[in-house]
Design a protein around this motif. Structure first.
Motif: not given
Length: 305
Positions: A40-44
């Motif tokens: 999820x952080x990478x996608x942000x």
């Protein structure tokens, strides 16, 4: 202190020097020894409309506590999910999101085990898995998935199947205790299963649902979205259940704590072993993200401030 940040959607990531933050009421300030990198952080970084703090799982030593904190004090080792800037030498953590790191465990183990393991345990509970039932785990080589495979076995699953994106991951997944390993593009995937734990979403939702036996349950805990047809649920009397750990941590702290104790007990007993794909310096955060986006990781990706 050093902190990783980016200024526009898509990056690049860079280090900056900023003051050490002060813990607000209900927060602890942690000197980070390990930081877990999550999808999820990478996608942000690639999808958020504007730059957001790079949060994630952190583990380290409490150096200060804000007003009202009662469970932790300076010198305690903790791990938990940071919603603010977590890619840093120091980060603040809400007290309710923190849990102690027991003696005999290091911070990298804590970051690889606790948050991902709690999600895996929670997804298994949401699936209402009973001993002898079969389970299919998507993203079975990921930080959460590789623990879900082991925890499904520890919870008494009769058959555990891992689903992966590439053939070079199958040996790793089988080494975790999976009975079988399939690829996303395979026709029919595997024999029907009672439960699917899905961390991928998107276009994978439909084949994941098709892999369920009649009356089967699919637990969706991915940030990848996706759509399924109500008719596909109806014809097999199947169920789809959404799961989010943050709601449990905030709304049912007693359940969160029970899962945490079970997780550490299984770790001590040797029933679950977190795998770490790689440890990266803060300056190499972009390389850590690349390991996630290219699906190269076998287990957890960790930053070491």
């Amino acid at each position: 202190m050093r902190r990783v940040r980016y200024e526009a959607t898509g990056g690049p990531l860079f280090l900056e020097e900023v003051p050490v933050p002060e813990p607000a009421p209900g927060e602890v300030l942690v000197h980070c020894a390990a930081v877990g990198v999550t999808l999820p952080t990478v996608r942000k970084v690639t999808e958020a409309a504007e730059p957001v703090p790079l949060g994630g799982e952190i583990a380290g030593e409490v150096v200060a506590a804000g007003a009202g904190v009662t469970r932790f004090r300076p010198g305690d080792r903790v791990t938990g999910l940071c919603f603010g800037h977590g890619y840093a030498d120091f980060a603040v953590l809400r007290e309710e999101m923190a849990s102690p790191v027991p003696e005999g465990a290091d911070e990298v183990t804590a970051v690889a085990l606790v948050r991902a393991g709690l999600v895996a345990l929670g997804a298994l509970d949401a699936a209402r898995l009973t001993p002898g039932e079969s389970v299919l785990v998507t993203a079975a080589a990921s930080g959460v998935g590789h623990l879900a495979v082991q925890l499904a076995r520890a919870r008494g699953a009769g058959r555990v199947v891992g689903a992966v994106s590439a053939p070079d991951k199958t040996e790793f997944v089988r080494s975790l205790g999976a009975d079988d390993c399939v690829r996303y593009g395979d026709d029919g995937w595997a024999d029907p299963v009672d439960c699917v734990l899905d961390a991928v979403g998107g276009d994978l939702l439909a084949p994941a649902l098709a892999a369920l036996a009649p009356h089967g349950r699919l637990v969706a805990y991915s940030s990848g979205g996706g759509t399924i047809r109500a008719y596909d649920l109806l014809v097999g009397a199947k169920s789809v259940i959404g799961f989010q750990m943050a709601l449990i941590a905030r709304g049912r702290p007693e359940l969160y704590e029970r899962w945490r104790r079970e997780l550490w007990r299984l770790y001590v007993e040797g029933a679950v072993r977190p795998a770490v794909h790689g440890e990266f310096a803060l300056a190499d955060a972009a390389r850590a993200h690349e390991a996630i986006t290219t699906r190269a990781n076998l287990g957890k990706v960790v930053l070491r401030p």
